[in-house]
Design a protein around this motif. Sequence first.
Motif, PDB file in Angstrom:
ATOM      1  N   TYR A  13      63.163  17.187  23.492  1.00  0.00           N
ATOM      2  CA  TYR A  13      64.027  18.168  22.221  1.00  0.00           C
ATOM      3  C   TYR A  13      65.568  18.218  22.757  1.00  0.00           C
ATOM      4  O   TYR A  13      66.396  18.184  21.950  1.00  0.00           O
ATOM      5  CB  TYR A  13      63.342  19.360  22.362  1.00  0.00           C
ATOM      6  N   LEU A  14      65.807  18.263  23.991  1.00  0.00           N
ATOM      7  CA  LEU A  14      67.143  18.289  24.450  1.00  0.00           C
ATOM      8  C   LEU A  14      67.554  16.904  24.946  1.00  0.00           C
ATOM      9  O   LEU A  14      68.897  17.210  25.437  1.00  0.00           O
ATOM     10  CB  LEU A  14      67.211  19.557  25.665  1.00  0.00           C
ATOM     11  N   LYS A  15      66.862  15.988  24.915  1.00  0.00           N
ATOM     12  CA  LYS A  15      67.582  14.801  25.381  1.00  0.00           C
ATOM     13  C   LYS A  15      68.824  14.442  24.769  1.00  0.00           C
ATOM     14  O   LYS A  15      69.721  13.749  25.654  1.00  0.00           O
ATOM     15  CB  LYS A  15      66.246  13.636  24.912  1.00  0.00           C
ATOM     16  N   HIS A  16      69.190  14.494  23.733  1.00  0.00           N
ATOM     17  CA  HIS A  16      70.307  14.219  22.942  1.00  0.00           C
ATOM     18  C   HIS A  16      71.280  15.398  22.794  1.00  0.00           C
ATOM     19  O   HIS A  16      71.878  14.992  21.953  1.00  0.00           O
ATOM     20  CB  HIS A  16      70.149  13.096  22.045  1.00  0.00           C
ATOM     21  N   GLU A  24      61.944  10.885  17.592  1.00  0.00           N
ATOM     22  CA  GLU A  24      60.961  10.874  18.990  1.00  0.00           C
ATOM     23  C   GLU A  24      59.942  12.010  19.279  1.00  0.00           C
ATOM     24  O   GLU A  24      59.049  11.903  19.734  1.00  0.00           O
ATOM     25  CB  GLU A  24      61.922  10.815  20.080  1.00  0.00           C
ATOM     26  N   PHE A  25      60.712  13.294  18.755  1.00  0.00           N
ATOM     27  CA  PHE A  25      59.650  14.541  19.257  1.00  0.00           C
ATOM     28  C   PHE A  25      58.590  14.411  18.305  1.00  0.00           C
ATOM     29  O   PHE A  25      57.403  14.481  19.058  1.00  0.00           O
ATOM     30  CB  PHE A  25      60.590  15.886  18.982  1.00  0.00           C
ATOM     31  N   ALA A  26      58.616  14.168  17.251  1.00  0.00           N
ATOM     32  CA  ALA A  26      57.362  14.089  16.224  1.00  0.00           C
ATOM     33  C   ALA A  26      56.618  13.059  16.438  1.00  0.00           C
ATOM     34  O   ALA A  26      55.232  13.077  16.236  1.00  0.00           O
ATOM     35  CB  ALA A  26      58.173  14.092  14.580  1.00  0.00           C
ATOM     36  N   GLN A  27      56.995  11.813  16.876  1.00  0.00           N
ATOM     37  CA  GLN A  27      56.254  10.804  17.022  1.00  0.00           C
ATOM     38  C   GLN A  27      55.422  11.084  18.558  1.00  0.00           C
ATOM     39  O   GLN A  27      54.260  10.806  18.515  1.00  0.00           O
ATOM     40  CB  GLN A  27      57.205   9.456  17.259  1.00  0.00           C
ATOM     41  N   LEU A  28      56.082  11.564  19.568  1.00  0.00           N
ATOM     42  CA  LEU A  28      55.285  12.142  20.850  1.00  0.00           C
ATOM     43  C   LEU A  28      54.356  12.937  20.653  1.00  0.00           C
ATOM     44  O   LEU A  28      53.353  12.739  21.305  1.00  0.00           O
ATOM     45  CB  LEU A  28      56.388  12.531  21.751  1.00  0.00           C
ATOM     46  N   ALA A  38      57.742  25.138  18.451  1.00  0.00           N
ATOM     47  CA  ALA A  38      58.158  26.518  18.426  1.00  0.00           C
ATOM     48  C   ALA A  38      57.946  27.307  19.895  1.00  0.00           C
ATOM     49  O   ALA A  38      58.796  28.001  20.151  1.00  0.00           O
ATOM     50  CB  ALA A  38      56.829  27.280  17.618  1.00  0.00           C
ATOM     51  N   ARG A  39      57.294  26.735  20.741  1.00  0.00           N
ATOM     52  CA  ARG A  39      57.147  27.174  22.037  1.00  0.00           C
ATOM     53  C   ARG A  39      58.467  26.860  22.622  1.00  0.00           C
ATOM     54  O   ARG A  39      58.961  27.612  23.169  1.00  0.00           O
ATOM     55  CB  ARG A  39      55.991  26.662  22.789  1.00  0.00           C
ATOM     56  N   VAL A  40      58.999  25.679  22.626  1.00  0.00           N
ATOM     57  CA  VAL A  40      60.516  25.121  22.987  1.00  0.00           C
ATOM     58  C   VAL A  40      61.579  26.027  22.649  1.00  0.00           C
ATOM     59  O   VAL A  40      62.282  26.422  23.583  1.00  0.00           O
ATOM     60  CB  VAL A  40      60.621  23.690  22.819  1.00  0.00           C
ATOM     61  N   ARG A  41      61.560  26.357  21.378  1.00  0.00           N
ATOM     62  CA  ARG A  41      62.508  26.874  20.872  1.00  0.00           C
ATOM     63  C   ARG A  41      62.327  28.606  21.545  1.00  0.00           C
ATOM     64  O   ARG A  41      63.516  29.189  21.681  1.00  0.00           O
ATOM     65  CB  ARG A  41      62.632  27.106  19.346  1.00  0.00           C
ATOM     66  N   GLU A  42      61.096  29.060  21.671  1.00  0.00           N
ATOM     67  CA  GLU A  42      61.149  30.511  22.239  1.00  0.00           C
ATOM     68  C   GLU A  42      61.665  30.464  23.664  1.00  0.00           C
ATOM     69  O   GLU A  42      62.416  31.554  23.855  1.00  0.00           O
ATOM     70  CB  GLU A  42      59.444  30.643  22.347  1.00  0.00           C
ATOM     71  N   LEU A  43      61.298  29.295  24.493  1.00  0.00           N
ATOM     72  CA  LEU A  43      61.852  29.300  25.799  1.00  0.00           C
ATOM     73  C   LEU A  43      63.340  29.265  25.718  1.00  0.00           C
ATOM     74  O   LEU A  43      63.914  29.818  26.865  1.00  0.00           O
ATOM     75  CB  LEU A  43      61.086  28.287  26.597  1.00  0.00           C
ATOM     76  N   LEU A  44      64.016  28.430  24.988  1.00  0.00           N
ATOM     77  CA  LEU A  44      65.488  27.952  24.758  1.00  0.00           C
ATOM     78  C   LEU A  44      66.103  29.653  24.370  1.00  0.00           C
ATOM     79  O   LEU A  44      67.128  29.909  24.981  1.00  0.00           O
ATOM     80  CB  LEU A  44      65.889  27.159  23.845  1.00  0.00           C
TER      81      LEU A  44
END
Length: 94
Positions: A13-16, A24-28, A38-44
């Motif tokens: 998510y933060l790669k670029h 890439e996120f959706a594909q992975l 949603a969890r990534v955004r909570e942590l950020l």
Amino acid sequence: MTDLELNAGICVYLKHYPGKNDDEFAQLFEGRSDQILARVRELLTEAMKVEVDWTGLTLSEGGDVVRDIMAQRHPELAPEALAAIRRYYTYLMR
């Protein structure tokens, strides 16, 4: 969601950042990207709410404080994910 998925999610998510990496996120995480995002955004959001005592600190040192606090709060986060969170924080605080 596994710890491995969460760590990969943060890094991808933060790669670029501040650019987007949605494809890439959706594909992975095909079929599970909404839950992981949603969890990534909570942590950020949590990282951005860390209160740093800026007395005598540089931006880089403030990023270190946030990284270390997030590591204490979330021992499941890998060093690479913590480094990505640190970069995100310092970018937004500059």
